[in-house]
Every structure is written in structure tokens, then in C-alpha cells.
Motif scaffolding. Structure first.
Motif, PDB file in Angstrom:
ATOM      1  N   GLY A  85       0.856  -0.932  -0.143  1.00  0.00           N
ATOM      2  CA  GLY A  85      -0.161   0.138  -0.226  1.00  0.00           C
ATOM      3  C   GLY A  85       0.900   1.264  -0.084  1.00  0.00           C
ATOM      4  O   GLY A  85       0.649   2.214  -0.736  1.00  0.00           O
ATOM      5  N   ALA A  86       1.960   1.306   0.724  1.00  0.00           N
ATOM      6  CA  ALA A  86       2.730   2.408   0.936  1.00  0.00           C
ATOM      7  C   ALA A  86       3.615   2.683  -0.531  1.00  0.00           C
ATOM      8  O   ALA A  86       3.719   3.767  -0.992  1.00  0.00           O
ATOM      9  CB  ALA A  86       4.030   2.298   1.880  1.00  0.00           C
ATOM     10  N   LEU A  87       4.015   1.364  -1.012  1.00  0.00           N
ATOM     11  CA  LEU A  87       4.588   1.219  -2.400  1.00  0.00           C
ATOM     12  C   LEU A  87       3.674   2.111  -3.420  1.00  0.00           C
ATOM     13  O   LEU A  87       4.186   2.798  -4.204  1.00  0.00           O
ATOM     14  CB  LEU A  87       4.921   0.003  -2.700  1.00  0.00           C
ATOM     15  N   ALA A  88       2.343   1.655  -3.238  1.00  0.00           N
ATOM     16  CA  ALA A  88       1.405   2.160  -4.239  1.00  0.00           C
ATOM     17  C   ALA A  88       1.219   3.788  -4.122  1.00  0.00           C
ATOM     18  O   ALA A  88       1.172   4.441  -5.102  1.00  0.00           O
ATOM     19  CB  ALA A  88      -0.052   1.339  -4.012  1.00  0.00           C
ATOM     20  N   ALA A  89       1.364   4.109  -2.870  1.00  0.00           N
ATOM     21  CA  ALA A  89       0.940   5.680  -2.473  1.00  0.00           C
ATOM     22  C   ALA A  89       2.226   6.596  -3.150  1.00  0.00           C
ATOM     23  O   ALA A  89       2.034   7.385  -3.747  1.00  0.00           O
ATOM     24  CB  ALA A  89       0.798   5.514  -1.077  1.00  0.00           C
ATOM     25  N   GLN A  90       3.489   5.691  -3.009  1.00  0.00           N
ATOM     26  CA  GLN A  90       4.524   6.521  -3.129  1.00  0.00           C
ATOM     27  C   GLN A  90       4.887   6.503  -4.878  1.00  0.00           C
ATOM     28  O   GLN A  90       5.301   7.389  -5.357  1.00  0.00           O
ATOM     29  CB  GLN A  90       5.730   5.852  -2.589  1.00  0.00           C
ATOM     30  N   THR A  91       4.019   5.431  -5.515  1.00  0.00           N
ATOM     31  CA  THR A  91       4.477   5.460  -6.923  1.00  0.00           C
ATOM     32  C   THR A  91       3.368   5.943  -7.796  1.00  0.00           C
ATOM     33  O   THR A  91       3.524   6.176  -8.901  1.00  0.00           O
ATOM     34  CB  THR A  91       4.892   4.016  -7.371  1.00  0.00           C
ATOM     35  N   LYS A 111      12.260   2.330  -7.167  1.00  0.00           N
ATOM     36  CA  LYS A 111      12.780   2.729  -8.265  1.00  0.00           C
ATOM     37  C   LYS A 111      12.210   1.909  -9.467  1.00  0.00           C
ATOM     38  O   LYS A 111      11.953   2.779 -10.543  1.00  0.00           O
ATOM     39  CB  LYS A 111      14.188   3.037  -8.214  1.00  0.00           C
ATOM     40  N   ARG A 112      12.380   1.062  -9.243  1.00  0.00           N
ATOM     41  CA  ARG A 112      12.404  -0.004 -10.668  1.00  0.00           C
ATOM     42  C   ARG A 112      10.634   0.087 -11.017  1.00  0.00           C
ATOM     43  O   ARG A 112      10.273   0.426 -12.235  1.00  0.00           O
ATOM     44  CB  ARG A 112      12.301  -1.488 -10.333  1.00  0.00           C
ATOM     45  N   LEU A 113       9.863   0.323  -9.958  1.00  0.00           N
ATOM     46  CA  LEU A 113       8.355   0.583 -10.155  1.00  0.00           C
ATOM     47  C   LEU A 113       8.257   2.025 -10.926  1.00  0.00           C
ATOM     48  O   LEU A 113       7.526   2.296 -11.724  1.00  0.00           O
ATOM     49  CB  LEU A 113       7.636   0.476  -8.963  1.00  0.00           C
ATOM     50  N   ARG A 114       9.095   2.999 -10.375  1.00  0.00           N
ATOM     51  CA  ARG A 114       8.946   4.261 -11.104  1.00  0.00           C
ATOM     52  C   ARG A 114       9.343   4.386 -12.467  1.00  0.00           C
ATOM     53  O   ARG A 114       8.713   5.061 -13.298  1.00  0.00           O
ATOM     54  CB  ARG A 114       9.667   5.365 -10.203  1.00  0.00           C
ATOM     55  N   PHE A 115      10.351   3.547 -12.625  1.00  0.00           N
ATOM     56  CA  PHE A 115      10.622   3.266 -14.193  1.00  0.00           C
ATOM     57  C   PHE A 115       9.847   2.818 -15.072  1.00  0.00           C
ATOM     58  O   PHE A 115       9.551   3.532 -16.066  1.00  0.00           O
ATOM     59  CB  PHE A 115      12.179   2.178 -14.036  1.00  0.00           C
ATOM     60  N   HIS A 145       6.790   4.954 -15.350  1.00  0.00           N
ATOM     61  CA  HIS A 145       7.159   6.284 -16.315  1.00  0.00           C
ATOM     62  C   HIS A 145       7.339   5.882 -17.580  1.00  0.00           C
ATOM     63  O   HIS A 145       6.747   6.528 -18.870  1.00  0.00           O
ATOM     64  CB  HIS A 145       8.549   6.820 -15.908  1.00  0.00           C
ATOM     65  N   ALA A 146       7.858   4.783 -17.931  1.00  0.00           N
ATOM     66  CA  ALA A 146       7.780   4.127 -19.166  1.00  0.00           C
ATOM     67  C   ALA A 146       6.320   3.961 -19.846  1.00  0.00           C
ATOM     68  O   ALA A 146       6.200   4.136 -21.113  1.00  0.00           O
ATOM     69  CB  ALA A 146       8.676   2.896 -19.372  1.00  0.00           C
ATOM     70  N   ARG A 147       5.478   3.453 -19.025  1.00  0.00           N
ATOM     71  CA  ARG A 147       4.224   3.198 -19.376  1.00  0.00           C
ATOM     72  C   ARG A 147       3.534   4.654 -19.787  1.00  0.00           C
ATOM     73  O   ARG A 147       2.622   4.494 -20.795  1.00  0.00           O
ATOM     74  CB  ARG A 147       3.526   2.505 -18.239  1.00  0.00           C
ATOM     75  N   ASP A 148       3.593   5.448 -18.967  1.00  0.00           N
ATOM     76  CA  ASP A 148       3.233   6.634 -19.162  1.00  0.00           C
ATOM     77  C   ASP A 148       3.480   7.376 -20.556  1.00  0.00           C
ATOM     78  O   ASP A 148       2.923   8.087 -21.251  1.00  0.00           O
ATOM     79  CB  ASP A 148       3.641   7.593 -18.124  1.00  0.00           C
ATOM     80  N   LEU A 149       4.874   7.034 -20.991  1.00  0.00           N
ATOM     81  CA  LEU A 149       5.486   7.494 -22.199  1.00  0.00           C
ATOM     82  C   LEU A 149       4.875   6.412 -23.306  1.00  0.00           C
ATOM     83  O   LEU A 149       5.097   6.932 -24.427  1.00  0.00           O
ATOM     84  CB  LEU A 149       6.755   7.525 -22.225  1.00  0.00           C
ATOM     85  N   GLY A 150       3.995   5.622 -23.089  1.00  0.00           N
ATOM     86  CA  GLY A 150       3.399   4.540 -23.974  1.00  0.00           C
ATOM     87  C   GLY A 150       4.188   3.883 -24.576  1.00  0.00           C
ATOM     88  O   GLY A 150       3.917   2.909 -25.482  1.00  0.00           O
ATOM     89  N   PHE A 151       5.521   3.176 -23.950  1.00  0.00           N
ATOM     90  CA  PHE A 151       6.173   2.082 -24.100  1.00  0.00           C
ATOM     91  C   PHE A 151       5.285   0.820 -23.666  1.00  0.00           C
ATOM     92  O   PHE A 151       4.409   0.867 -22.717  1.00  0.00           O
ATOM     93  CB  PHE A 151       7.269   2.147 -23.286  1.00  0.00           C
ATOM     94  N   GLU A 152       5.508  -0.079 -24.639  1.00  0.00           N
ATOM     95  CA  GLU A 152       4.627  -1.327 -24.182  1.00  0.00           C
ATOM     96  C   GLU A 152       5.396  -2.137 -23.324  1.00  0.00           C
ATOM     97  O   GLU A 152       6.743  -2.242 -22.883  1.00  0.00           O
ATOM     98  CB  GLU A 152       4.320  -2.090 -25.536  1.00  0.00           C
ATOM     99  N   VAL A 153       4.724  -3.114 -22.401  1.00  0.00           N
ATOM    100  CA  VAL A 153       5.193  -3.963 -21.268  1.00  0.00           C
ATOM    101  C   VAL A 153       6.726  -4.544 -22.008  1.00  0.00           C
ATOM    102  O   VAL A 153       7.419  -4.356 -21.175  1.00  0.00           O
ATOM    103  CB  VAL A 153       4.280  -4.777 -20.856  1.00  0.00           C
ATOM    104  N   GLU A 154       6.347  -5.209 -23.191  1.00  0.00           N
ATOM    105  CA  GLU A 154       7.596  -5.859 -23.840  1.00  0.00           C
ATOM    106  C   GLU A 154       8.785  -5.016 -23.674  1.00  0.00           C
ATOM    107  O   GLU A 154       9.844  -5.400 -23.714  1.00  0.00           O
ATOM    108  CB  GLU A 154       7.161  -6.702 -25.144  1.00  0.00           C
ATOM    109  N   ALA A 155       8.642  -3.864 -24.384  1.00  0.00           N
ATOM    110  CA  ALA A 155       9.574  -2.736 -24.642  1.00  0.00           C
ATOM    111  C   ALA A 155      10.553  -2.412 -23.274  1.00  0.00           C
ATOM    112  O   ALA A 155      11.499  -2.383 -23.073  1.00  0.00           O
ATOM    113  CB  ALA A 155       9.144  -1.778 -25.049  1.00  0.00           C
ATOM    114  N   ILE A 156       9.419  -2.299 -22.131  1.00  0.00           N
ATOM    115  CA  ILE A 156       9.964  -2.118 -20.933  1.00  0.00           C
ATOM    116  C   ILE A 156      11.014  -3.272 -20.392  1.00  0.00           C
ATOM    117  O   ILE A 156      11.557  -3.199 -19.670  1.00  0.00           O
ATOM    118  CB  ILE A 156       8.756  -1.873 -19.957  1.00  0.00           C
TER     119      ILE A 156
END
Lengths: 140, 140
Positions: free
Chosen positions: A7-13, A48-52, A55-66
Motif C-alpha cells: 500500500g505504501a509503495l502504491a501511494a509512493q509511486t 525505483k524500478r516501479l517508477r521506471f 514512467h515508461a508506461r506513461d510514455l506509451g512504451f509497451e510492457v515488452e519494450a519495458i
DNA sequence: CTTGATCCTCCAGTCACTGGAGAATTTACG
DNA sequence: CGTAAATTCTCCAGTGACTGGAGGATCAAG
């Protein structure tokens, strides 16, 4: 280094809890260590990995690309040719989306501008959609 | 008026066969009359309706919006206020999509431009993705 | 000690298709 | 006319990227 609950991780990211579990299930996040009572614990590295990922998802990268980007990020000695190529491909994709959307916007704008607030009989929204020939562009 | 097989309709409209059947199943297309051997037959009116649907989908309208537009198109005496409102809402949506994509494009462009073709260690693509602070915009 | 918040797993649903299996029928060619 | 290829049928499962609910366990606060 303080350990975080999911939950804390969710809130943070800003990533929802089920989404975090989903990322773990598809291997984007490592399997989290658990407390005695089976609750997931996260450290700063995972945050940090989750923020990565986010962010990549927000930028429209697909999961495979990520997945590929993460593999690269996990191996900092590697050449970043691949990351660059991935981003290049993505850039081309974004640019094509933009121009298609611009064509589309002009068209819908045209439809709206021409709507005389009358009956459907004379409404351009319906007309344009019913007949491609009314389009301003031929890009779709 | 020549009747079309589903394959001919698909060829004429660029909509795949399973997609045509899917549209029928969700009620966007009427249930097609059948031949003696149970094959679907289509006339020009359905072809036009399907082009209407296809075009609206290409323009990014959701199926529910299309359902409403079709209901209006089916009743030409009605006021087109609703169609206009739908298109207006859609226009706003398109415009927001465009600006988010433009922000995104600038960012990815920046990432790509900064990639020194070196190692991941110093790769901006990775760096930018790992840390939001590198972003050009705060729009996401 | 109890109440409410948080967490767990599992499963089903979302949207708009897409595609495969297996069977029937139609069309084209020789 | 026979056969082989193409087309169609239905049904069902899968896609991507989550999202949310059921039912149950556990934790933190008053």
C-alpha cells in the motif's frame, strides 16, 4: 533502508495495488519477499524500478519494450544501442500517431463547425461519418 | 441490388470477417439474413452502415458512442444536438491526446538526441526513464 | 478487545477485437 | 462429373494491461 508495504509503495509511486501484483505476476517486478504473515515487502530499489516502469508506461512504451529496457538497465556495462533503437522506434510511432490525430482533429472540427444544430438530416457529424468522401484528409 | 457474402463485404469495407460477426453480436450491425445454407448475406445499406462504423472507429470513437450515433442516423428527423455534443466531447479528447503525445514526443526526442551511443551507464534513455526529474514537462 | 484498514489469493470482467478448431458448403479446375 | 481449394459456419479461447470483487486472514488504533 525502510521496507514498504504494498500500500505504501502504491501511494509512493501512484501505481495501484493490483497493478503492482500484476507486474510481479508477469515478471516485471521480482517476487517480493514476504513477512511472516505473507505480506509483500518492498525496498527502495523496487520502488525505483516501479517508477521506471510507470514512467515508461506513461510514455506509451509497451510492457515488452519495458522488459527489454529493464534488462538493459540491469546491465549497465552493456551498449545502449538497443535502448536507443527502442526509443527511436517509439518516437517514430508517436510521430505517426500525432499526425493521424491531427488529421482526425481537423475532420471532427470540421464536422462540429458545420453542424447547423438542425436535424440529423442535415447534420455533418452523421454525414461525414457515413461517407468517407467528406473527409478533409485521405490519411485514414 | 447485389447481395454480398461476408467475405465480399469484408473486402469492400476493409473490416475483417470476425470483426463483422463481432459487430453483429454486439448489435452494431443487424442480424444478417442467411442463405439456405446459413451463410450471411449483406446489401448496400449494411455496407454503408459498416463503413460508418469503421470510419467512426478510425476516428477514435468508442463503440458506445457509435451506437448512439447510429441510433441517431437511424432516425433522421431527430435533432442532432446529441450527435454534436458527442463530437464536441470527442474533439476535446482528441486535442488532449495530441498535446500529451506532443509532450511525450519532445521527451523521447530529447532522450534519443542525448544518447551518446555509449554504455547504459551513461545512457539518457535509461536515465530519463529511471528518474522523472529528467523530464522536460510535468504533464504526466 | 474490537473495529476498521490493509493485505492475501483466486477468479472474472473490461474493450474491441483476433484467431484457431472442426465441420459444412460452395466454387474452380481438369 | 469429381475433387480439391476456398469460403463460411459456430464456438471458444486468447490478446494487452490492467481492474475489481469475493472471501478470508492479519494488523494498527482507540
Amino acid at each position: 533502508m525502510a521496507m514498504l508495504s504494498i500500500g505504501a509503495l502504491a501511494a509512493q509511486t501512484g501505481v495501484k495495488i493490483p497493478t503492482i501484483r500484476y507486474y510481479e505476476s508477469i515478471g516485471l517486478l521480482p517476487e517480493a519477499p514476504r513477512t511472516e504473515s505473507n505480506r509483500r515487502l518492498y525496498d527502495g530499489a523496487v520502488a525505483k524500478r516501479l517508477r521506471f516502469i510507470r514512467h515508461a508506461r506513461d510514455l506509451g512504451f509497451e510492457v515488452e519494450a519495458i522488459r527489454q529496457l529493464l534488462a538493459m538497465a540491469d546491465d549497465p556495462a552493456r551498449s545502449c544501442h538497443e535502448a536507443d533503437a527502442l526509443a527511436q522506434a517509439h518516437l517514430a510511432d508517436i510521430e505517426s500517431k500525432i499526425s493521424r490525430l491531427e488529421a482526425l482533429r481537423d475532420e471532427v472540427r470540421h464536422m462540429v463547425a458545420c453542424c447547423g444544430q438542425g436535424q440529423v438530416r442535415t447534420c455533418h457529424v452523421i454525414e461525414v461519418l457515413a461517407d468517407h468522401a467528406h473527409c478533409l484528409h485521405e490519411t485514414h
